[in-house]
Design an enzyme around this catalytic site. Structure first.
Site, short mmCIF file in Angstrom:
data_model
loop_
_atom_site.label_atom_id
_atom_site.label_comp_id
_atom_site.label_asym_id
_atom_site.label_seq_id
_atom_site.Cartn_x
_atom_site.Cartn_y
_atom_site.Cartn_z
N ARG A 84 52.90 -66.84 -62.64
CA ARG A 84 52.57 -66.74 -61.21
C ARG A 84 52.72 -68.07 -60.49
O ARG A 84 52.27 -69.09 -60.98
CB ARG A 84 51.14 -66.24 -61.02
CG ARG A 84 50.87 -64.89 -61.60
CD ARG A 84 51.68 -63.83 -60.89
NE ARG A 84 51.19 -62.52 -61.28
CZ ARG A 84 50.33 -61.79 -60.55
NH1 ARG A 84 49.92 -62.23 -59.39
NH2 ARG A 84 49.91 -60.63 -60.99
N HIS A 97 38.39 -56.63 -59.31
CA HIS A 97 39.47 -57.05 -60.21
C HIS A 97 39.64 -56.07 -61.36
O HIS A 97 40.61 -56.13 -62.09
CB HIS A 97 39.19 -58.45 -60.75
CG HIS A 97 39.10 -59.47 -59.66
ND1 HIS A 97 40.20 -59.84 -58.93
CD2 HIS A 97 38.06 -60.14 -59.14
CE1 HIS A 97 39.83 -60.72 -58.01
NE2 HIS A 97 38.55 -60.90 -58.11
#
Ligand code: GLN
Ligand code: ZN
Length: 766
Positions: free
Chosen positions: A521, A700
């Site tokens: 990422r 999450h």
């Protein structure tokens, strides 16, 4: 004199590593192909550094996921749940640790991830337990050294030092002092250094950035022990510190028996004289001159002055030149930015350009300034245009900043008096009102619409129509769930900082300015280059439209000034506090426009406020003071009956709770569900005066919270905070979740709030 580098971005100028990793994880390429890509990137990066004129090129800074995890693998520190039984920690096991999943296929929690010092890079936290065994278990590091050697790269292996690695480790299971593990860990380090010597390494860079932190005495003593032991190694150690000043650890760092010391002179230029005073005559000093944490072109004249001064004191044979820290934290190459205008581009330097700057400084010292006159001149010209450009200094913004006084920082009345006014206007249930944090699922379709509009395949009219459709859908959904305070869902936002940056003057965006965040990422931080100004309202039309669809209060949704600042590359020609105040003024106008448009509640997200805390405790208060001031400047212009919310994606508030209270938001929503509301204790001990929405479920996780779970959590919250000051909401925005998950979760949340109201109303009347 030597020129060197501390570390280079591994992701690749076009994020080649990201795409290779993700293809490998999807099973589209095999391990050999992934390894080939890694090898190609390393070779290209090494060549680039050698060509820039560096005498020593870092090796071992490459990683397929995270360099801290690489060290854990090298030491054979693999948590039990991954079912490892010794031998080589291979790449697949390594990825399992990073991403979760045991080799057996059973789910196993991934290693915890957290921020690397005060950067936005995340490392995987090493897990150690009592009696931890350390055993050399990966050849990756040595293989890369061999690879560099084969390519005739003048290599300098880079290691994280034993104390920094151990400091970052977390104890699992029975608690004990992890310094007990130091001796065994040092045995492995000794082995590693031995092997590096055998491979022909002369110097080894050993990173101990914890030397810029406030360290307990036991850790300082451990440094002496550790480096006395490593002194026997057949290589020269460059003790490397960065991200701040050594301060009270300077005497220690200078006296450790290493052949060299590296100090960060970008963050802490003022420490140079003290360092020169303390440095033993046998040591070389590596000057971290080029800023590894920001993207500005260096003032080479000023750096040459520093260099001259240093050379005069200790002689050129003892001086090395490098960046302040690894270049991991800046994008790879400015040359890829074909769409930035020439002037702005001339002010910037990415990793590749920073290598050139190091090369120029070196040549200026060895061959004389005339040899690099052209480069020095170009840097001078860029500095001059940057200082004088009307884009960096706008008189209107400066004048407004001058006029900020106390009256702009205060609401009219204190919270207890605002509360009844707000409650009356918002028509909320008297107990446990419900809301969400802002975003709703960002489906592939929504992202597709945004992309089409950006690329010019959808016109403004069509784009607005599609966004309105989505907003209407989100509003309808929320009414169906029965939420009390609604949001518009943020479909128009790609990112909570980028969205605002693109609409503000003074911000620039790159095309390839990627910086690794974790694993594959990357983030592309905006560049704040000039005075910040808001040419036009940024969110008002969307929010007004959303409000027109419902009787219920619609929350305006903004990202706060501190978060915008902390997630951007910030100009270095004025204090951060000043840039933050400029952003705050622009947002203040937005807040007032929202209010004028009839919006009764406005949320100002400060997701990054806590992570902006300086590394040294002694500097916290100064930061908190200006950060809180910026928030108040943004929020305080509204009438008392307008409700200000803020949101923070964490809940460790113990040590900053007073500042949180000083922000004086009417409502704060935070993350607490994973700690069973225990983290609310900070608010209790301090007697936090305003309203709180402790997140009741972890967004999450794909798990759907049950009504009972939410009720139980809120009961725990109500034991700590008076129930009339509690809100019911998720932990954070819902953009990463699917509608299939959001529907039942919010349905249950609203039902839980209803039951809680009944229960508590009955308690009150009993
Ligand atoms: N309002 C933002 C959202 O809901 C907040 C995101 C965040 O706190 N990180 O997505
Ligand atoms: Zn959040």
């Amino acid at each position: 004199m030597q020129a060197h580098n501390l570390g280079f971005p591994r992701i690749g100028a076009q994020r080649e590593l990201k795409f290779a990793l993700e293809a490998y994880w999807r099973g589209e390429i095999d391990r050999g192909q992934l390894e080939d890509q890694g090898r190609a990137l390393r070779a290209a990066n090494w060549k680039r550094q050698q060509q820039a004129g560096l005498d020593l090129v870092p090796v071992g800074d490459f990683s397929f996921y995270d360099h801290v995890l690489d060290h854990s693998a090298m030491f054979g520190v693999v948590p039990e749940r991954f079912g490892w039984s010794g031998g080589e920690v291979d790449l697949d096991l390594y990825f399992h640790m990073a991403r979760g999943r045991a080799p057996s296929g059973e789910p196993a929690a991934a290693c915890e991830m957290t921020k690397w010092f005060d950067t936005n890079y995340h490392y995987l936290v090493p897990e150690v337990s009592k009696g931890q065994v350390f055993r050399l278990s990966s050849q990756k590091f040595f293989d890369e050294v061999r690879e560099a050697r084969a390519l005739d790269i003048p290599f300098k292996p880079v290691l994280i030092g034993p104390l920094t690695w151990l400091w970052l480790a977390k104890v699992k299971g029975e608690s004990f002092d992890r310094l007990e593990l130091l001796d065994d860990l040092l045995a492995v380090y000794a082995e590693v250094l031995e092997e590096l010597g055998a491979l022909g390494a002369e110097w080894v860079q050993i990173d101990e950035p914890i030397l810029v932190l406030d360290l307990p005495t036991a850790w300082k003593q451990a440094f002496e022990k550790a480096y006395n032991r490593l002194q026997a190694a057949p290589v020269k150690l460059l003790l490397t510190t960065y991200f701040g000043a050594l301060d009270d650890n300077l005497g220690l760092a200078a006296s450790l028996p290493t052949a060299g010391l590296h100090v960060d002179l970008a963050r802490a230029p003022e420490q140079l004289d003290a360092v020169l005073d303390r440095l033993p005559a046998y040591k070389i000093l590596s000057l971290g001159l080029i800023d590894g944490r920001n993207i500005w072109r260096a003032d080479l004249d000023a750096l040459l002055t520093t260099l001259d001064r240093t050379v005069e004191r200790i002689g050129s044979e003892r001086v090395w030149i490098g960046p302040s820290c690894s270049l991991l934290h800046v994008p790879v190459d400015l040359e890829s930015e074909t769409e930035l205008d020439g002037e702005l581009k001339s002010w910037l330097a990415f990793a590749t350009q920073k290598l050139d700057e190091i090369g120029v400084l070196r040549r200026a010292l060895t061959d004389g300034r005339a040899a690099v006159a052209e480069a020095l001149d170009a840097a001078r010209r860029a500095g001059k245009t940057r200082r004088q450009s009307p884009r960096t200094r706008r008189p209107e913004v400066r004048a407004r900043l001058e006029q900020i006084d106390g009256s702009l920082l205060e609401r009219n009345r204190p919270y207890p008096e605002r509360r009844p006014l707000q409650r009356a206007r918002l028509d909320l249930p008297s107990l446990f009102p419900t809301t969400t944090i802002g975003s709703f699922p960002q489906t592939a379709e929504i992202r597709g619409v945004r992309r089409a509009w950006r690329e010019g395949n959808l016109d403004e009219h069509g784009y607005v129509a599609r966004m309105h459709e989505e907003i209407a859908h989100v509003v309808r959904k929320q009414e169906e769930y029965g939420l009390d305070m609604l949001v518009h869902g943020e479909p128009e936002r790609n990112d909570m900082v980028e969205y605002f940056g693109e609409l503000l003057d003074g911000f620039a965006f790159t095309r390839f300015g990627w910086v690794q965040s974790y694993g594959s990422r990357c983030v592309k931080p905006p560049i704040i280059y000039g005075d910040v100004q808001r040419p036009a309202p940024m969110t008002v039309d969307w929010i007004r439209y959303a409000q027109s669809l419902t009787e219920r209060p619609m929350k305006g949704m903004l990202t706060g000034p501190v978060t915008i600042l902390n997630w951007s590359f910030v100009r270095d020609d004025q204090p951060r506090a000043e840039t933050c105040a400029q952003i705050a003024l622009a947002l203040r106008d937005e807040v007032l426009d929202l209010e004028a448009a009839g919006i009764r509640a406005i949320q100002i997200d400060e997701a990054a406020l806590r992570e902006g805390l300086p590394l040294r405790r002694s500097q916290w208060q100064e930061y908190l003071d200006w950060a809180v001031r910026a928030f108040r400047l943004t929020a305080s212009g509204v009438r008392d009956e307008t409700q200000i919310h803020t949101h923070m994606c964490y809940s460790e508030f113990n040590d900053i709770i007073e500042s949180i209270a000083e922000m004086d938001a009417d409502v704060i929503t935070i993350e607490t569900s994973r700690s069973q509301m225990e983290l609310l204790d900070a608010f209790v001990n301090f007697e936090y005066p305003n309203e709180i929405g402790p997140g009741v479920y972890d967004i999450h996780s794909p798990n759907i919270p049950t009504v009972e779970e939410i009720v139980a959590l809120m009961r725990l919250a109500a034991e700590r905070i008076p129930p009339e000051r509690l809100w019911v909401n998720p932990d954070c925005g819902l953009k990463t979740r699917s509608w299939e998950e959001v529907d039942p979760a919010l349905h249950n949340m609203v039902e839980a709030a209803r039951r809680l109201r009944e229960e508590f109303a009955a308690r009150a009347s009993a």
